[in-house]
Design an enzyme around this catalytic site. Sequence first.
Site, mmCIF file in Angstrom:
data_model
loop_
_atom_site.group_PDB
_atom_site.id
_atom_site.type_symbol
_atom_site.label_atom_id
_atom_site.label_comp_id
_atom_site.label_asym_id
_atom_site.label_seq_id
_atom_site.Cartn_x
_atom_site.Cartn_y
_atom_site.Cartn_z
ATOM 1 N N THR A 174 3.401 13.347 -5.095
ATOM 2 C CA THR A 174 2.834 14.321 -4.153
ATOM 3 C C THR A 174 1.300 14.350 -4.142
ATOM 4 O O THR A 174 0.716 15.202 -3.491
ATOM 5 C CB THR A 174 3.379 15.734 -4.462
ATOM 6 O OG1 THR A 174 3.073 16.060 -5.819
ATOM 7 C CG2 THR A 174 4.876 15.820 -4.233
ATOM 8 N N GLY A 194 -11.008 -3.271 2.686
ATOM 9 C CA GLY A 194 -11.614 -2.119 3.365
ATOM 10 C C GLY A 194 -11.165 -1.982 4.810
ATOM 11 O O GLY A 194 -11.651 -1.126 5.544
ATOM 12 N N LYS A 215 -9.059 -1.005 8.119
ATOM 13 C CA LYS A 215 -8.306 0.181 8.507
ATOM 14 C C LYS A 215 -6.829 -0.213 8.606
ATOM 15 O O LYS A 215 -6.504 -1.241 9.207
ATOM 16 C CB LYS A 215 -8.824 0.617 9.886
ATOM 17 C CG LYS A 215 -8.504 2.027 10.253
ATOM 18 C CD LYS A 215 -9.272 2.380 11.527
ATOM 19 C CE LYS A 215 -8.762 3.696 12.067
ATOM 20 N NZ LYS A 215 -9.427 4.097 13.287
ATOM 21 N N GLY A 274 -4.250 -4.836 -4.386
ATOM 22 C CA GLY A 274 -5.236 -3.836 -4.775
ATOM 23 C C GLY A 274 -4.508 -2.589 -5.212
ATOM 24 O O GLY A 274 -3.762 -2.012 -4.428
ATOM 25 N N HIS A 275 -4.659 -2.219 -6.460
ATOM 26 C CA HIS A 275 -4.001 -1.016 -6.966
ATOM 27 C C HIS A 275 -5.058 0.006 -7.372
ATOM 28 O O HIS A 275 -5.977 -0.324 -8.111
ATOM 29 C CB HIS A 275 -3.136 -1.339 -8.192
ATOM 30 C CG HIS A 275 -1.882 -2.064 -7.849
ATOM 31 N ND1 HIS A 275 -1.036 -2.587 -8.789
ATOM 32 C CD2 HIS A 275 -1.331 -2.328 -6.662
ATOM 33 C CE1 HIS A 275 -0.008 -3.158 -8.180
ATOM 34 N NE2 HIS A 275 -0.170 -3.018 -6.893
ATOM 35 N N ASP A 327 0.814 -1.219 0.000
ATOM 36 C CA ASP A 327 0.000 0.000 0.000
ATOM 37 C C ASP A 327 0.846 1.267 0.000
ATOM 38 O O ASP A 327 0.458 2.292 0.538
ATOM 39 C CB ASP A 327 -0.960 0.024 1.213
ATOM 40 C CG ASP A 327 -1.710 -1.279 1.349
ATOM 41 O OD1 ASP A 327 -2.292 -1.710 0.349
ATOM 42 O OD2 ASP A 327 -1.681 -1.883 2.436
HETATM 43 P P1 IMP Z 1 -2.598 -13.015 2.018
HETATM 44 O O1 IMP Z 1 -1.677 -12.488 0.978
HETATM 45 O O2 IMP Z 1 -4.057 -12.797 1.699
HETATM 46 O O3 IMP Z 1 -2.304 -14.432 2.389
HETATM 47 O O4 IMP Z 1 -2.364 -12.160 3.369
HETATM 48 C C1 IMP Z 1 -1.133 -12.252 4.097
HETATM 49 C C2 IMP Z 1 -0.732 -10.888 4.643
HETATM 50 O O5 IMP Z 1 -0.379 -10.026 3.557
HETATM 51 C C3 IMP Z 1 -1.825 -10.144 5.400
HETATM 52 O O6 IMP Z 1 -1.212 -9.392 6.448
HETATM 53 C C4 IMP Z 1 -2.411 -9.196 4.368
HETATM 54 O O7 IMP Z 1 -3.018 -8.077 4.963
HETATM 55 C C5 IMP Z 1 -1.153 -8.831 3.613
HETATM 56 N N1 IMP Z 1 -1.414 -8.406 2.232
HETATM 57 C C6 IMP Z 1 -1.686 -9.182 1.163
HETATM 58 N N2 IMP Z 1 -1.823 -8.452 0.056
HETATM 59 C C7 IMP Z 1 -1.602 -7.182 0.412
HETATM 60 C C8 IMP Z 1 -1.573 -5.952 -0.309
HETATM 61 O O8 IMP Z 1 -1.746 -5.881 -1.535
HETATM 62 N N3 IMP Z 1 -1.309 -4.833 0.422
HETATM 63 C C9 IMP Z 1 -1.060 -4.877 1.758
HETATM 64 N N4 IMP Z 1 -1.064 -6.004 2.468
HETATM 65 C C10 IMP Z 1 -1.340 -7.142 1.805
#
Ligand code: IMP
Length: 429
Positions: free
Chosen positions: A412, A300, A302, A40-41, A13
């Site tokens: 920015t 979604g 937090k 998620g992009h 993120d």
């Molecule tokens: P999984 O990839 O669904 O198995 O989740 C494993 C860990 O990676 C969890 O802490 C998720 O929140 C984190 N995670 C997976 N994909 C993303 C992403 O695209 N952005 C941030 N965290 C992610």
Amino acid sequence: MANVTVIGAQWGDEGKGKIIDWLSNRAEMVVRFQGGNNAGHTIVVGDKTYKLSLLPSGVIQGKRSIIGNGVVVDPWSLLDEIGRIAAAGLAITPDVLVLAENAVLVLPLHRELDALREDAASQKIGTTKRGIGPAYEDKVGRRAIRAIDLADPASLPGKIERLLAHHNVLRRGFGAPDVDADGLLAALNEIAPKIAPFIGSSWRELDAARIAGKRVLFEGAQAVLLDIDHGTYPFVTSSNTVAGQAAAGAGVSPRAIGTVLGIVKSYTTRVGEGPFPTELTDATGEKLGVRGHEFGTVTGRKRRCGWFDAVLVRQTCITGGVDGICLTKLDVLDGFDEINICTAYELDGKRFDYLPADANMQARLTPVYETLEGWQETTAGARSWAELPANAIKYVRRVEELIGAPVSLLSTSPDRDDTIMVSDPFVDR
Ligand code: IMP
């Protein structure tokens, strides 16, 4: 070789979507090489916002986009996403998108197992429950169903039987019913003709691009601290997220990955469970979250927020193979009187300038902070260094010094055009 690989250098993120979209303007091919629809992009183009999960960001600009063999692909989710993007006015045809024939499929049984485990666990990982981990387990367990299998329906019953022999045992342990084999076969047969037109060869596409001298952008998902080897294990995702994975997950030479750009947020966030030494659970953390709109694109949830951790980013630049960084969301720090940067950790009277590998130690680290003076001016939307306040420039320079990697780009705002280029990753090395 004028290729670029983009990876996240914290816990995800960091704003990879915008930068990948910005860079893909100058690439001729965009390639995903790991992860799945756990990513998620968000891409903002003018007044339009696109949310991508499995599709490489190149699709927004109509660039040839490859879902490489290292990705795990939920075919239903892929079709949904193609439908949503089409509804927004962008047709995704096989001329634009290629799905690697040797990519592993994520099936409903993977999502179910992910959720069963998370719900039952006393120590949760906080996964996205998209079935990513279970799908990678089946890949290394050599029982997965792959994209190419959809082109050979006669082979599916045998492959399903082999897969279910494993899964049904696990499910019974959770008190869940066995998988309906006929239902799964019917669902795969139903979706096969819709996916088949996209199936191709990632390595051959990339070899043709190499011979034609095309610029390729390798698009990482998640980030180095979520890497299965180099992340905060076990609170990680199930793939390698470091730059080296671009080669294995697409089928190219390690030399073809080009310049590696690490995307780094000006502070730190994390979704899901696991250690986070600079986490702020007070009003300052809340302020970062509100100002940075820190809610997960996929779930979604937090996001947890905290100060910039230079120890972690110095380490991820090394393990991830980062040549230069893109620093994002500097504007979220506008208006703070003082800003902290973590420069070391303390634990049981000892000082650490790296993240110890032991999860219990990681959970008990106390950050050592250096405090910088903040700035009251706004940096949001700045398009040149000249527009940045002196203290913001000092902050960026101090980040560079502490992490040992140069800032190549500065972002920015979410808008494509609000980007300051210090050096061109496609050219400068
Ligand atoms: P999984 O990839 O669904 O198995 O989740 C494993 C860990 O990676 C969890 O802490 C998720 O929140 C984190 N995670 C997976 N994909 C993303 C992403 O695209 N952005 C941030 N965290 C992610």
